[in-house]
Structure formats: structure tokens, C-alpha cells
Design an enzyme around this catalytic site. Structure first.
Site, PDB file in Angstrom:
ATOM      1  N   GLY A  23       0.733  -1.130  -0.160  1.00 15.66           N
ATOM      2  CA  GLY A  23      -0.012   0.118  -0.014  1.00 15.66           C
ATOM      3  C   GLY A  23       0.550   1.192  -0.128  1.00 15.66           C
ATOM      4  N   SER A  75       2.592   8.461   2.320  1.00 17.40           N
ATOM      5  CA  SER A  75       1.386   7.509   2.470  1.00 17.40           C
ATOM      6  C   SER A  75       1.581   6.981   3.995  1.00 17.40           C
ATOM      7  CB  SER A  75       1.251   6.493   1.512  1.00 17.40           C
ATOM      8  OG  SER A  75       2.498   5.653   1.486  1.00 17.40           O
ATOM      9  N   ILE A  76       0.449   6.388   4.256  1.00 21.36           N
ATOM     10  CA  ILE A  76       0.625   5.874   5.781  1.00 21.36           C
ATOM     11  C   ILE A  76       1.557   4.650   5.603  1.00 21.36           C
ATOM     12  CG2 ILE A  76      -0.692   4.357   7.496  1.00 21.36           C
ATOM     13  CD1 ILE A  76      -2.911   6.580   6.921  1.00 21.36           C
ATOM     14  N   VAL A  83      -4.262  -0.727   1.887  1.00 18.78           N
ATOM     15  CA  VAL A  83      -4.857  -0.396   0.636  1.00 18.78           C
ATOM     16  C   VAL A  83      -6.388  -0.263   0.715  1.00 18.78           C
ATOM     17  CG1 VAL A  83      -3.220  -1.449  -0.822  1.00 18.78           C
ATOM     18  CG2 VAL A  83      -4.963  -2.963   0.086  1.00 18.78           C
ATOM     19  N   TYR A 138     -17.524  10.375   4.253  1.00 17.35           N
ATOM     20  CA  TYR A 138     -17.033   9.111   4.305  1.00 17.35           C
ATOM     21  C   TYR A 138     -17.773   8.032   3.536  1.00 17.35           C
ATOM     22  CZ  TYR A 138     -13.028   5.882   5.600  1.00 17.35           C
ATOM     23  OH  TYR A 138     -12.362   5.011   5.669  1.00 17.35           O
ATOM     24  N   LYS A 182     -15.075  -0.371   5.650  1.00 22.01           N
ATOM     25  CA  LYS A 182     -14.183  -0.491   6.800  1.00 22.01           C
ATOM     26  C   LYS A 182     -14.529  -1.162   7.910  1.00 22.01           C
ATOM     27  CE  LYS A 182     -10.462   1.903   5.112  1.00 22.01           C
ATOM     28  NZ  LYS A 182      -9.187   1.186   4.821  1.00 22.01           N
TER      29      LYS A 182
END
Length: 252
Positions: free
Chosen positions: A11, A17-18, A90, A153, A160
Site C-alpha cells: 500500500g 502515505s501511511i 490499501v 466518508y 471499513k
């Protein structure tokens, strides 16, 4: 803390990016890493991250391409013969479904979002299981919108939520083999992926003003928690959602 351990990071989109923050933390703790990149267009943005941390491998991975994930794990099996931890970071949803009401989400958009953002974690867990012969740590990334309705969201909230539920089941099923599964739940961070969320600036400002710490968190702070969960120090932690959001999740 992670010296002698082998990890896979899925990812990384770029240095902001995280997953990149987590990869830096893993490498800083002594782990040997394999990173993935989506395609040739993404490679120039991911390669500098891999080079910066001295990654042992940089592998192509398009989760929508049949056999691509299996090829990554075949490489790891041949390279190391085992895997100690994995980070799944991801998510994807077609823009027209991401920006619309949950009620109006198309069947195709919902299925694609679930496949890439949620079911891919199950696929990785299944492939990692035989490589984690001495136990291991599986991690994925969620958001507070999985627990509460967060404006804009949209469909990613239910997706999620499914990811978090799947992680609990993985933790229960693989726990007897010493394999742990946990969720990282950072506050909003201005990443390339997050920029696709409608009115993301408003979400950022809400987090900044309503979090008890009155600030946003960084990818390095998320990485520090991920490195802990990958380590033996977290051997008793599984099936959990760890919020790294300055306390934003305690407020409605």
C-alpha cells in the site's frame, strides 16, 4: 525490536502515505522488508521509499489482476522462506460511488470497494498463514468512519466496518497458531488516497478542532504503533482496533 524479522508492506503510494510511515518505522526497528507498488506509473513514487529504507524487494501488485498477489507471496517464500508480519494498507472505491450516498451505491462499486479494501486482507492472511510458522502479526488500516457516520466518508464507512469485523475473525481463527491480527485506525491524514474523499478539508479541520490533543497525527506516529504491533512486545495484543487520532474517536 524487529531485528531478524521479515515483513511485507502493501500500500505504499508515495513517501507521504501511511504505509510509507509504517515502512520507515519497521526498517528503523531492524526489520527486513518487501514493498509492493501498483503499476509502472506508481513505481517512480514508491521506489524512493524502498531505496530510502533499504528494502530487500520491491514487487508489483495489482490486486485486481489474477495471480498477482500469489506471485508476491511466491517471491517471499523463495526469498526468505517465512514471513513475520504484514501490513495491508490499501483501499479503493470508484469515485462516483465514493462521492454519492450509501443508499445509492451501485452493486458493482460496492463489490469492487469490498474486494480491494476488505477481501484482499483475507486473501493476504490466507497466503501468509503457511509462512508464519513461528507466529506472526497481521495489520490493516481503518478509520473512525467504520464506527460512526462521518460526513462524506460515505460507502467507505460500511466497507471499513467489514474490514474491522473480518480482522476480529482472523484473530480468532489464527490465534491458536500464534498469528495476531489487529487494526490501525489513524485520524485523517492528507495522503494521496484520502484526497479522493469529498470535502476532505472539512474532515481534516473537524479532526484538528475536536481531537483532545487539538492536532492531526502524522504517518510516523502511525508507524510507531505499527512497529509495536509487529513486535514480540505486542504478543498479547490481537483482535483490537488501535486509534491513533489524538483522541478524536472519544467525541461525537
Amino acid at each position: 525490536m524487529l531485528k531478524g524479522k521479515y515483513g511485507l508492506v502493501v500500500g505504499v503510494a508515495n513517501s507521504q502515505s501511511i504505509a510509507a510511515g509504517c515502512a520507515r518505522a519497521f526498517a528503523g526497528a531492524g526489520a527486513d522488508l518487501a514493498l509492493t507498488y501498483l503499476n509502472e506509473r506508481a513505481l517512480p513514487h514508491v521506489r524512493p521509499v524502498a531505496e530510502d529504507i533499504g528494502a530487500a524487494a520491491l514487487l508489483p501488485l495489482d490486486l485486481a489482476q489474477e495471480g498477482a498477489l500469489e506471485a508476491v507471496f511466491d517471491d517471499i517464500r523463495g526469498r526468505w522462506g517465512r514471513l513475520d508480519f504484514l501490513l495491508h494498507s490499501v483501499a479503493f472505491c470508484p469515485k462516483e460511488d465514493l462521492h454519492g450516498r450509501v443508499t445509492d451505491c451501485s452493486a458493482a462499486g460496492f463489490a469492487q470497494a469490498m474486494d480491494i479494501s476488505c477481501h484482499s486482507f483475507l486473501r493476504m492472511a490466507r497466503l501468509a498463514e503457511p509462512l508464519m510458522t513461528a507466529g506472526g502479526s497481521l495489520m490493516t488500516v481503518s478509520y473512525y468512519g467504520a464506527e460512526k457516520v462521518v460526513d462524506h466518508y460515505n460507502i467507505m464507512g460500511p466497507v471499513k466496518a467489514a474490514l474491522e469485523a473480518c480482522t476480529r475473525h482472523v484473530a480468532a481463527e489464527l490465534g491458536p497458531q500464534g498469528i495476531r491480527a489487529n487494526v490501525l485506525s489513524p485520524g485523517p491524514i492528507a495522503t494521496r488516497a484520502a484526497s479522493g474523499i469529498d470535502h476532505f478539508d472539512a474532515l481534516i479541520e473537524d479532526a484538528r478542532t475536536r481531537a483532545p490533543e487539538r492536532r492531526l497525527v502524522t504517518i510516523d506516529e502511525v508507524g510507531a504503533v505499527a512497529a509495536f504491533l509487529a513486535s514480540d512486545a505486542a504478543s498479547g495484543v490481537t483482535g483490537t482496533v488501535t486509534h491513533i487520532d489524538g483522541g478524536r474517536h472519544v467525541r461525537m
